[in-house]
Enzyme design. Sequence first.
Site, short mmCIF file in Angstrom:
data_model
loop_
_atom_site.label_atom_id
_atom_site.label_comp_id
_atom_site.label_asym_id
_atom_site.label_seq_id
_atom_site.Cartn_x
_atom_site.Cartn_y
_atom_site.Cartn_z
N GLY A 99 0.89 -1.17 0.00
CA GLY A 99 0.00 0.00 0.00
C GLY A 99 0.92 1.21 0.00
N ASN B 52 4.53 1.29 1.80
CA ASN B 52 5.74 1.19 0.98
C ASN B 52 6.74 2.29 1.38
OD1 ASN B 52 4.13 -0.67 -0.32
ND2 ASN B 52 3.86 0.53 -2.19
N TYR C 148 -6.18 -6.76 -2.68
CA TYR C 148 -6.19 -6.56 -4.13
C TYR C 148 -5.45 -7.68 -4.82
CZ TYR C 148 -1.44 -4.50 -4.08
OH TYR C 148 -0.09 -4.27 -3.93
N TRP D 84 -10.71 -5.25 -3.36
CA TRP D 84 -11.79 -5.49 -2.40
C TRP D 84 -11.39 -4.69 -1.16
CZ3 TRP D 84 -9.63 -9.09 -5.55
CH2 TRP D 84 -10.48 -9.81 -6.39
N ASN E 268 -0.78 11.48 -4.67
CA ASN E 268 -1.10 10.14 -5.18
C ASN E 268 -2.54 10.06 -5.71
OD1 ASN E 268 0.44 7.88 -5.59
ND2 ASN E 268 0.83 7.58 -3.40
N LYS F 238 8.13 14.65 -8.70
CA LYS F 238 8.80 13.51 -9.33
C LYS F 238 8.30 13.38 -10.76
CE LYS F 238 6.96 11.84 -5.83
NZ LYS F 238 6.04 10.92 -5.16
N ALA G 250 11.45 8.85 -15.30
CA ALA G 250 12.82 8.80 -15.84
C ALA G 250 13.36 10.18 -16.18
CB ALA G 250 12.85 7.91 -17.08
N ALA H 141 7.82 3.12 -7.39
CA ALA H 141 8.96 4.01 -7.68
C ALA H 141 8.82 5.29 -6.85
CB ALA H 141 9.01 4.36 -9.17
N ASP I 159 6.85 5.85 -4.21
CA ASP I 159 6.81 5.59 -2.76
C ASP I 159 8.22 5.39 -2.23
OD1 ASP I 159 4.05 5.52 -3.16
OD2 ASP I 159 3.98 3.33 -3.26
P1 ADP Z 1 5.31 7.55 -9.30
O1 ADP Z 1 5.62 6.09 -9.07
O2 ADP Z 1 4.74 8.20 -8.08
O3 ADP Z 1 4.56 7.83 -10.57
P2 ADP Z 1 7.65 8.48 -10.71
O4 ADP Z 1 7.31 7.59 -11.86
O5 ADP Z 1 7.72 9.92 -10.97
O6 ADP Z 1 6.73 8.25 -9.44
O7 ADP Z 1 9.07 7.98 -10.18
C1 ADP Z 1 9.62 8.39 -8.96
C2 ADP Z 1 11.12 8.38 -9.06
O8 ADP Z 1 11.57 7.06 -9.41
C3 ADP Z 1 11.67 9.30 -10.16
O9 ADP Z 1 11.84 10.61 -9.68
C4 ADP Z 1 12.98 8.60 -10.51
O10 ADP Z 1 14.01 8.97 -9.61
C5 ADP Z 1 12.66 7.12 -10.30
N1 ADP Z 1 12.26 6.47 -11.57
C6 ADP Z 1 11.01 6.19 -11.99
N2 ADP Z 1 11.03 5.61 -13.23
C7 ADP Z 1 12.34 5.53 -13.57
C8 ADP Z 1 13.04 5.03 -14.71
N3 ADP Z 1 12.38 4.52 -15.77
N4 ADP Z 1 14.39 5.12 -14.73
C9 ADP Z 1 15.07 5.63 -13.68
N5 ADP Z 1 14.48 6.13 -12.56
C10 ADP Z 1 13.12 6.07 -12.50
#
Ligand code: ADP
Length: 306
Positions: free
Chosen positions: A29, A33, A88, A102, A165, A225, A228, A256, A258
């Site tokens: 969750g 996380n 889930y 659920w 979120n 955030k 990539a 990612a 979290d």
């Molecule tokens: P969320 O999961 O909340 O959508 P993001 O996708 O923005 O968050 O990712 C959060 C962080 O994870 C990014 O700021 C980056 O540091 C890292 N990250 C996410 N996707 C990648 C990726 N494809 N390659 C490298 N780092 C990544």
Amino acid sequence: MSGRFLSIGECMVELSQAGAGLLRKGFAGDTLNTAWYARCCLSSEWSVDYCTALGDDAMSDEMIAFFRDAGIGTSLIRRIKGKAPGLYMISLKNGERSFSYWRDSSAARQLAADPDFLREAIELSDVVYFSGITLAILSRDHADTLLAEVRRAKAAGKLVVFDPNIRPRLWSSYDEMHATISEGARASTLVMPSFDDETAHFGDSTIEATIDRYRALGAAHVLVKNGAEGATLNFDGIETFVPAEKVLQVIDTTSAGDSFNGAFLARYLETADAPSAARFAARVAARVVSEHGALIAREKLGLERP
Ligand code: ADP
């Protein structure tokens, strides 16, 4: 430095495909996380606690044992007779994942039903973390209770951190979602949104627009955030861009954001250096997206500290 980091929200039972018609059970969750990664990255001088509501069933007991094994404190979890955790299931079809939930009557929906309990949990903590999902699962009254308590914490000088979120399916209307998420941000010191959510649901055309909107609501610090593409921080008006780490093969981007939040907060609490904490968080998140699953074991995160 030492203190208590409190994460408030819902952890669910996760069922994923294990082949041959079998299901594997896990727990995850968004706020749990983040607590997991904060625990992995903080020194032992800090305690990390999870605040939620669980039932009195065997699955709630197992979840609590799982938190304890991870070093996450469980004394601020309320137990409710006759309730059970939400659940889930992840289904895989042609390599695409889809989720069934659920959680409508999960115990966690009652996490703000006892205002005194919530107040005490927050009073015992130095840092309070919650999310738009935490707010979305609560009734209007209970969301107001939680918001009042985090506002109180902010007024008392605690660091209050909010990740919007945004999950439209959890809200009954867009208006309610926009209003309540804005309230969450207003009650916080630091807002940690993901740009893809903000552009999709608040219509922000640039990262600057997201930063300006949350700062205008009263958040002193905003960290956006952007997958990539990296992350942009604005702490007290000072802006820094931190690129993402290069990842050879992205395996699973679950959690990612979290993990970035948990790693960032851990380092920020110990050093008060936001840009360097964001560089550290980008390294941890890069490890997380290189593995399957939401919760990656500490040994695989490439941390120096034992
Ligand atoms: P969320 O999961 O909340 O959508 P993001 O996708 O923005 O968050 O990712 C959060 C962080 O994870 C990014 O700021 C980056 O540091 C890292 N990250 C996410 N996707 C990648 C990726 N494809 N390659 C490298 N780092 C990544």
